[in-house]
Design an enzyme around this catalytic site. Structure first.
Site, PDB file in Angstrom:
ATOM      1  N   THR A 191     -25.229  16.138 -57.157  1.00  0.00           N
ATOM      2  CA  THR A 191     -25.353  16.059 -55.686  1.00  0.00           C
ATOM      3  C   THR A 191     -24.548  17.195 -55.086  1.00  0.00           C
ATOM      4  O   THR A 191     -23.506  17.568 -55.625  1.00  0.00           O
ATOM      5  CB  THR A 191     -24.740  14.714 -55.221  1.00  0.00           C
ATOM      6  OG1 THR A 191     -25.541  13.669 -55.728  1.00  0.00           O
ATOM      7  CG2 THR A 191     -24.625  14.620 -53.710  1.00  0.00           C
ATOM      8  N   ARG A 219     -34.806   2.997 -53.656  1.00  0.00           N
ATOM      9  CA  ARG A 219     -33.340   2.917 -53.544  1.00  0.00           C
ATOM     10  C   ARG A 219     -32.819   4.094 -52.709  1.00  0.00           C
ATOM     11  O   ARG A 219     -33.246   5.222 -52.870  1.00  0.00           O
ATOM     12  CB  ARG A 219     -32.727   2.947 -54.942  1.00  0.00           C
ATOM     13  CG  ARG A 219     -31.197   2.938 -54.972  1.00  0.00           C
ATOM     14  CD  ARG A 219     -30.615   4.337 -55.070  1.00  0.00           C
ATOM     15  NE  ARG A 219     -29.165   4.311 -55.276  1.00  0.00           N
ATOM     16  CZ  ARG A 219     -28.395   5.402 -55.216  1.00  0.00           C
ATOM     17  NH1 ARG A 219     -28.921   6.565 -54.958  1.00  0.00           N
ATOM     18  NH2 ARG A 219     -27.100   5.303 -55.401  1.00  0.00           N
ATOM     19  N   GLY A 221     -29.188   5.994 -51.553  1.00  0.00           N
ATOM     20  CA  GLY A 221     -27.761   6.070 -51.871  1.00  0.00           C
ATOM     21  C   GLY A 221     -26.909   6.325 -50.649  1.00  0.00           C
ATOM     22  O   GLY A 221     -27.322   6.089 -49.507  1.00  0.00           O
ATOM     23  N   GLY A 242     -20.901  10.447 -56.241  1.00  0.00           N
ATOM     24  CA  GLY A 242     -20.497   9.357 -57.122  1.00  0.00           C
ATOM     25  C   GLY A 242     -21.438   8.190 -56.951  1.00  0.00           C
ATOM     26  O   GLY A 242     -22.546   8.344 -56.432  1.00  0.00           O
ATOM     27  N   GLY A 244     -23.220   5.777 -55.324  1.00  0.00           N
ATOM     28  CA  GLY A 244     -23.481   5.631 -53.902  1.00  0.00           C
ATOM     29  C   GLY A 244     -23.320   4.220 -53.367  1.00  0.00           C
ATOM     30  O   GLY A 244     -22.870   4.027 -52.232  1.00  0.00           O
TER      31      GLY A 244
HETATM   32  N1  ASP Z   1     -23.993   9.658 -54.501  1.00  0.00           N
HETATM   33  C1  ASP Z   1     -25.299   9.925 -55.056  1.00  0.00           C
HETATM   34  C2  ASP Z   1     -26.123   8.679 -54.945  1.00  0.00           C
HETATM   35  O1  ASP Z   1     -25.602   7.609 -55.160  1.00  0.00           O
HETATM   36  C3  ASP Z   1     -25.284  10.369 -56.462  1.00  0.00           C
HETATM   37  C4  ASP Z   1     -24.184  11.305 -56.836  1.00  0.00           C
HETATM   38  O2  ASP Z   1     -23.498  11.835 -55.991  1.00  0.00           O
HETATM   39  O3  ASP Z   1     -23.977  11.517 -58.017  1.00  0.00           O
HETATM   40  O4  ASP Z   1     -27.304   8.796 -54.698  1.00  0.00           O
END
Ligand code: ASP
Length: 326
Positions: A191, A219, A221, A242, A244
């Protein structure tokens, strides 16, 4: 205590000069700020489990995007333009989990999320579960600037945005190529997020993602949720990466900004508390944030990972790219 800063904006004049140099994605909106010498840009490209997994191409990409963003800020570009331009380059690279390199959901197609916030005006725009937009961050900007709303979702939201001029790719199945096979996934997940402070003293933040591999269709995030991932006001600008679900449930970036403001603790202290203690110790999930303050403070915080792929530069700091946090 809120400090009001004087801000000089020279419309038109700067545009004429800048049109000879580096064109902005939104060149027609470029405001030239020159009220202060101080400027800062900070970028993340996801959490990292093994620093050796970051490729040279990804390192080079981040280096060049940070350098271009720093040059734009030095010339007086508005932080919002700098954030959008940087995210567009990252989305187009195919080297991160956003735009071209987005991961697919379990049904095999991309549903991308992105958001953008202008710290000076408090306006934000976001898109979620976009299947065809070439640059989800431009969708988020269009929501913010061309509609009275803040969040557009799914195929109908996408249709409205395409009607407003946002570019869609004709063949999403061939355009989007996941940055790596899910089983070889080195980031969770790549991301991207950008925060910037411009020479007007204005802050902006943006985030864009394909989400993580293995997500179910539909879904959404944290990346398009203001205050979970992206957040900016007159004091701070933040972006997160991270798991989400936990970032939404804890309103992570809003919580960090408000703790720093209301408790009078430093931005780093507020970030470390929320990331380490709430997400790490209590929720036991992985995650990381980037944040800057209106005074130019640079903050990185990560938990249960080696670090986050990041890059930054300012009026007094050369382009710096790395994984492990300082
Ligand atoms: N935060 C993002 C999500 O949950 C994924 C990520 O940042 O790794 O979609």
């Amino acid at each position: 205590v809120k400090i009001t800063r004087l801000c000089a904006i020279y419309n038109g004049v700067g545009l004429a000069i800048l049109s000879l140099g580096s064109p902005a994605t939104f060149a027609q909106n470029v405001n030239i700020c020159a009220a202060q010498d101080q400027y800062t840009v900070l970028i993340h490209a996801g959490t990292v489990y093994d620093a050796d997994d970051v490729t040279e191409a990804q390192d080079d990409l981040l280096r060049s995007v940070v350098a271009e963003a720093r040059d734009e800020l030095a010339q007086g570009f508005a932080s919002l333009d700098v954030v959008v331009n940087a995210i567009v380059k990252l989305e187009d690279s195919g080297l991160v989990d956003a735009g071209k390199g987005s991961y697919r959901n379990t049904a095999g197609f991309v549903e991308a999320d992105a958001s953008l916030m202008n710290g000076e005006t408090g306006r934000s725009g976001a898109v979620a579960a976009m299947q065809t937009l070439k640059n989800p961050i431009l969708g988020a900007r269009t929501v913010m600037e061309e509609t009275p709303h803040v969040l557009f979702v799914g195929p109908t939201g996408e249709e409205t945005l395409i009607g407003l001029g946002v570019e869609a790719v004709p063949d999403p199945a061939s355009y989007f190529v996941p940055v790596s096979a899910p089983e070889e996934m080195t980031f969770e997940s790549g991301t991207v997020g950008v925060v910037a402070l411009d020479r007007c003293g204005h802050l902006a933040a943006g985030t864009s993602t394909g989400g993580y591999p293995g997500k179910l269709p539909g879904r959404v995030g944290d990346s398009p949720i203001i205050g979970a991932s992206t957040f900016a006001d007159r004091h701070y600008a933040l972006s997160a990466t991270g798991k989400g679900e936990n970032f939404i449930q804890r309103s992570v970036t809003l919580d960090i900004a408000k703790r720093a403001e209301y408790q009078g603790v430093s931005l780093q202290e507020a970030a470390d508390y929320v990331v380490h203690e709430l997400l790490g110790d209590i929720d036991q999930v992985d995650g990381a944030i980037i944040a800057i303050s209106w005074e130019g403070e640079i903050v990185l915080s990560a938990v249960n990972v080696v670090g986050e792929l990041h890059g930054y530069a300012s009026n007094s700091i050369d382009v710096t790219v790395g994984v492990e946090l300082p």
